[in-house]
Motif scaffolding. Structure first.
Motif, PDB file in Angstrom:
ATOM      1  N   GLU A  36      74.095  24.490  22.629  1.00  0.00           N
ATOM      2  CA  GLU A  36      73.104  23.814  23.248  1.00  0.00           C
ATOM      3  C   GLU A  36      72.013  24.736  23.552  1.00  0.00           C
ATOM      4  O   GLU A  36      70.842  25.011  22.895  1.00  0.00           O
ATOM      5  CB  GLU A  36      73.539  22.949  24.066  1.00  0.00           C
ATOM      6  CG  GLU A  36      74.575  21.658  23.761  1.00  0.00           C
ATOM      7  CD  GLU A  36      75.108  20.983  24.686  1.00  0.00           C
ATOM      8  OE1 GLU A  36      74.562  21.058  25.790  1.00  0.00           O
ATOM      9  OE2 GLU A  36      75.771  20.014  24.402  1.00  0.00           O
ATOM     10  N   GLY A  67      70.954  25.673  20.063  1.00  0.00           N
ATOM     11  CA  GLY A  67      71.219  24.660  19.137  1.00  0.00           C
ATOM     12  C   GLY A  67      71.839  24.674  17.643  1.00  0.00           C
ATOM     13  O   GLY A  67      71.743  24.322  16.720  1.00  0.00           O
ATOM     14  N   ASN A  69      74.679  24.097  16.074  1.00  0.00           N
ATOM     15  CA  ASN A  69      75.761  23.031  16.378  1.00  0.00           C
ATOM     16  C   ASN A  69      76.193  22.577  14.898  1.00  0.00           C
ATOM     17  O   ASN A  69      76.947  21.249  14.902  1.00  0.00           O
ATOM     18  CB  ASN A  69      75.318  22.009  17.076  1.00  0.00           C
ATOM     19  CG  ASN A  69      73.896  21.348  16.722  1.00  0.00           C
ATOM     20  OD1 ASN A  69      73.387  21.509  15.511  1.00  0.00           O
ATOM     21  ND2 ASN A  69      72.988  20.709  17.774  1.00  0.00           N
TER      22      ASN A  69
END
Length: 315
Positions: A36, A67, A69
């Motif tokens: 994140e 980010g 992910n």
């Protein structure tokens, strides 16, 4: 959802050049991937601070990407890091263990670090905090300070060893306490965590342990609004209110990064799964609230020192 996917070079002001690695060992350049953001003030921020410590100590270029992910996104990031000469990559979460197991064969000159996973290749390592003891000592504090004999744990996942340790620590101090344990099934679902807290408050719970780094701050803020107590998680959260946060179960992720980088630099970093605890100075309790009596603080500190020397918890 984090929208910043750019790569950033972190250059300390005192360095005259950011383009040259000055490490005299195996370490050349270091990369960090976070699922994140590094601005969450808890887990992600600690990874970022770990990068700064590595940069300062070894005078090497360090990079990070937010980010990260999915395996496809991670694959592209690793390719970019490789092109920049990075040879040590930290994946700041357990999801990266699988990604790195799949990717690492393509980059045998890079060592891949993840957390709480199963590292299976020669150039992969997974780091785990032995969190049972930190939970136990946090639970001792909660058991000592509760007035209603009602304590709540808001956990992320039922496999967390700190939750079991916290429960046992509470019971060690006060076997009359009822401990309500509920889970969000997520590290960062603050809405569910706050909903669980609302129910706990209706049941006269006066000490709460929010064991999830993505929701512990809003939970502690609401506990504070109600004039009750909390045990902080991951970071020393005494700054949220020393009359609210009795202590914190702290994982010094930033220091662990430095320890791992040093081992790698010396050619001593092992592959596979490595565990770290109080004895490695990467786990501790945070500041104690001034509301806790000095005699009990001494008891806790003495118990921690005994554990560090013998590996035995109070019985």
């Amino acid at each position: 959802m984090v929208t910043r996917f750019g790569i950033f070079l972190l250059c300390l002001v005192m360095l005259s050049s950011c383009g040259q690695s000055l490490s005299s060992g195996e370490l050349k350049k270091v990369g960090l991937l976070v699922p994140e953001t590094v601005n969450d003030q808890v887990w992600g921020t600690k990874g970022y601070k770990g990068m700064l410590k590595i940069q300062s100590r070894f005078n090497v270029d360090v990079y990070y990407k937010e980010g990260m992910n999915s395996e496809a996104i991670v694959g592209r990031a690793v390719k970019e890091f490789n092109q920049k000469g990075v040879n040590l990559i930290f994946g700041h979460g357990n999801e990266y263990a699988e990604y790195f197991n799949n990717l690492s064969d393509k980059y045998p000159h890079i060592h891949f670090i993840s957390f709480n996973g199963d590292a299976i290749n020669e150039n992969t390592t997974s780091l785990t905090f032995e969190a049972y003891a930190m939970g136990f000592f946090g639970g001792m504090v909660a058991g000592h300070m509760t007035k209603t004999n009602q304590i709540g744990i808001i956990g992320a996942y039922d496999w967390q060893p700190e939750i079991r340790g916290f429960y046992e620590g509470v019971k060690y101090m006060n076997d009359q306490v009822n401990v309500d344990i509920q889970y969000t099934d997520s590290w960062d679902n603050d809405q569910k965590a706050l909903s669980i807290l609302d129910q706990m408050l209706k049941n006269d719970i006066d000490v709460v342990y929010p064991a999830g780094d993505g929701y512990n701050v809003p939970v502690i803020e609401k506990v504070k609004e109600n004039g009750l107590f909390a045990i902080g998680f991951i970071s020393d959260q005494s700054d949220l209110g020393q009359s609210t946060v009795l202590t914190s179960t702290v994982q010094h992720v930033d220091h662990l990064y430095e320890v791992v980088a040093e081992k790698f630099n010396k050619g001593e970093l092992k592959s596979g799964n490595l565990a770290f605890d109080f004895q490695d100075d990467v786990i501790s309790l945070g500041k104690f609230s001034p509301l806790i009596d000095a005699e009990f603080v001494k008891l806790i500190n003495d118990s921690i020192q005994t554990y560090k020397k013998t590996g035995e918890l109070p019985q």
